[in-house]
Design a protein around this motif. Structure first.
Motif, PDB file in Angstrom:
ATOM      1  N   LYS A   1       0.801  -1.149  -0.116  1.00  0.00           N
ATOM      2  CA  LYS A   1       0.039  -0.063   0.073  1.00  0.00           C
ATOM      3  C   LYS A   1       1.065   1.182   0.097  1.00  0.00           C
ATOM      4  N   MET A   2       0.635   2.266  -0.781  1.00  0.00           N
ATOM      5  CA  MET A   2       1.411   3.555  -0.906  1.00  0.00           C
ATOM      6  C   MET A   2       0.358   4.748  -1.127  1.00  0.00           C
ATOM      7  N   ALA A   3       0.902   5.852  -0.497  1.00  0.00           N
ATOM      8  CA  ALA A   3       0.224   6.951  -0.724  1.00  0.00           C
ATOM      9  C   ALA A   3       1.260   8.338  -0.486  1.00  0.00           C
ATOM     10  N   ALA A   4       0.926   9.259  -1.035  1.00  0.00           N
ATOM     11  CA  ALA A   4       2.075  10.359  -0.915  1.00  0.00           C
ATOM     12  C   ALA A   4       1.550  11.168   0.096  1.00  0.00           C
ATOM     13  N   VAL A   5       2.245  11.710   1.051  1.00  0.00           N
ATOM     14  CA  VAL A   5       2.212  12.553   2.112  1.00  0.00           C
ATOM     15  C   VAL A   5       2.641  14.043   2.124  1.00  0.00           C
ATOM     16  N   SER A   6       2.121  15.011   2.593  1.00  0.00           N
ATOM     17  CA  SER A   6       2.019  16.322   2.627  1.00  0.00           C
ATOM     18  C   SER A   6       3.114  16.575   3.551  1.00  0.00           C
ATOM     19  N   LEU A   7       3.498  17.935   3.751  1.00  0.00           N
ATOM     20  CA  LEU A   7       4.307  18.464   4.907  1.00  0.00           C
ATOM     21  C   LEU A   7       3.709  18.353   6.195  1.00  0.00           C
ATOM     22  N   ALA A   8       2.320  18.658   5.840  1.00  0.00           N
ATOM     23  CA  ALA A   8       1.521  18.522   7.363  1.00  0.00           C
ATOM     24  C   ALA A   8       1.144  17.032   7.635  1.00  0.00           C
ATOM     25  N   GLY A   9       1.705  16.184   6.879  1.00  0.00           N
ATOM     26  CA  GLY A   9       1.154  14.537   7.470  1.00  0.00           C
ATOM     27  C   GLY A   9       0.022  14.125   6.962  1.00  0.00           C
ATOM     28  N   GLU A  10      -0.641  14.868   5.882  1.00  0.00           N
ATOM     29  CA  GLU A  10      -2.050  14.428   5.530  1.00  0.00           C
ATOM     30  C   GLU A  10      -1.708  13.866   4.078  1.00  0.00           C
ATOM     31  N   PRO A  11      -2.903  12.961   3.712  1.00  0.00           N
ATOM     32  CA  PRO A  11      -2.628  12.308   2.339  1.00  0.00           C
ATOM     33  C   PRO A  11      -2.608  13.442   1.343  1.00  0.00           C
ATOM     34  N   ALA A  12      -1.556  13.089   0.207  1.00  0.00           N
ATOM     35  CA  ALA A  12      -1.591  13.907  -0.760  1.00  0.00           C
ATOM     36  C   ALA A  12      -1.676  12.925  -1.968  1.00  0.00           C
ATOM     37  N   SER A  13      -2.418  11.974  -2.000  1.00  0.00           N
ATOM     38  CA  SER A  13      -2.795  11.256  -3.048  1.00  0.00           C
ATOM     39  C   SER A  13      -3.621  10.219  -2.786  1.00  0.00           C
ATOM     40  N   LYS A  14      -4.198   9.209  -3.563  1.00  0.00           N
ATOM     41  CA  LYS A  14      -4.998   8.141  -3.165  1.00  0.00           C
ATOM     42  C   LYS A  14      -4.041   7.289  -2.760  1.00  0.00           C
ATOM     43  N   ILE A  15      -4.704   6.094  -1.808  1.00  0.00           N
ATOM     44  CA  ILE A  15      -3.832   5.129  -1.415  1.00  0.00           C
ATOM     45  C   ILE A  15      -4.081   4.212  -2.686  1.00  0.00           C
ATOM     46  N   ILE A  16      -2.702   3.737  -2.995  1.00  0.00           N
ATOM     47  CA  ILE A  16      -2.848   2.777  -4.216  1.00  0.00           C
ATOM     48  C   ILE A  16      -1.983   1.566  -3.513  1.00  0.00           C
ATOM     49  N   MET A  17      -2.873   0.498  -4.098  1.00  0.00           N
ATOM     50  CA  MET A  17      -2.319  -0.875  -3.395  1.00  0.00           C
ATOM     51  C   MET A  17      -2.072  -1.893  -4.725  1.00  0.00           C
ATOM     52  N   TYR A  18      -0.999  -2.348  -4.388  1.00  0.00           N
ATOM     53  CA  TYR A  18      -0.584  -3.259  -5.747  1.00  0.00           C
ATOM     54  C   TYR A  18       0.308  -4.368  -5.226  1.00  0.00           C
ATOM     55  N   ARG A  19       0.454  -5.553  -6.148  1.00  0.00           N
ATOM     56  CA  ARG A  19       1.264  -6.435  -5.882  1.00  0.00           C
ATOM     57  C   ARG A  19       2.238  -6.411  -7.429  1.00  0.00           C
ATOM     58  N   ASP A  20       3.721  -6.502  -7.022  1.00  0.00           N
ATOM     59  CA  ASP A  20       4.889  -6.371  -8.105  1.00  0.00           C
ATOM     60  C   ASP A  20       4.422  -7.561  -9.108  1.00  0.00           C
ATOM     61  N   GLN A  21       4.399  -6.891 -10.369  1.00  0.00           N
ATOM     62  CA  GLN A  21       4.265  -7.980 -11.530  1.00  0.00           C
ATOM     63  C   GLN A  21       2.994  -8.892 -11.561  1.00  0.00           C
ATOM     64  N   ALA A  22       1.992  -8.460 -10.898  1.00  0.00           N
ATOM     65  CA  ALA A  22       0.711  -9.019 -10.879  1.00  0.00           C
ATOM     66  C   ALA A  22      -0.370  -8.097 -11.455  1.00  0.00           C
ATOM     67  N   GLU A  23      -1.288  -8.692 -12.059  1.00  0.00           N
ATOM     68  CA  GLU A  23      -2.562  -7.965 -12.451  1.00  0.00           C
ATOM     69  C   GLU A  23      -3.372  -7.318 -11.329  1.00  0.00           C
ATOM     70  N   SER A  24      -3.345  -7.913 -10.297  1.00  0.00           N
ATOM     71  CA  SER A  24      -4.319  -7.430  -8.889  1.00  0.00           C
ATOM     72  C   SER A  24      -3.524  -7.680  -7.874  1.00  0.00           C
TER      73      SER A  24
END
Length: 115
Positions: free
Chosen positions: A44-67
């Motif tokens: 799970k990954m998401a960008a964070v701002s200087l205020a510690g708030e989300p700066a993007s949607k949460i992206i969930m992935y598995r490397d080299q997999a379709e889902s």
């Protein structure tokens, strides 16, 4: 003489770095990307701002997999399966105190923070 082609193996870390770069590119206000690795191999990954708030949607992935895996589809990557979590900071990184504060807010770090 025929040239031999080597099959390039891509590590999960290379895929993770590429995802981090893509997230940062799409999130100009981000100072870093929170990365949460799960025991199943999904992330799970998401960008964070200087205020510690989300700066993007949460992206969930598995490397080299379709889902993501079936377990993550069911429980959305339950925190009980987290094996590692950290923030990959954008250059130039914020100062140490700011990084610690953001990490505590975003990842729920249990370290004692100085006042």
């Amino acid at each position: 003489m025929a040239a031999t082609k080597k099959k390039t193996q891509r590590s999960p870390e290379q895929g993770e770095k590429a995802m981090i770069a893509g997230i940062l590119e799409g999130s100009p206000e981000a100072v870093g990307v929170a990365v949460i690795r799960l025991s199943c191999g999904c992330r799970k990954m998401a960008a964070v701002s200087l205020a510690g708030e989300p700066a993007s949607k949460i992206i969930m992935y598995r490397d080299q997999a379709e889902s993501v895996c079936a377990q993550c589809k069911q429980d959305n990557g339950d925190y009980m399966r987290v094996t590692e979590q950290f923030i990959s900071w954008k250059e130039p990184e914020p100062d140490e105190k700011t990084r610690r504060t953001i990490s505590a807010k975003v990842l729920g770090t249990t370290e004692d923070l100085p006042n």
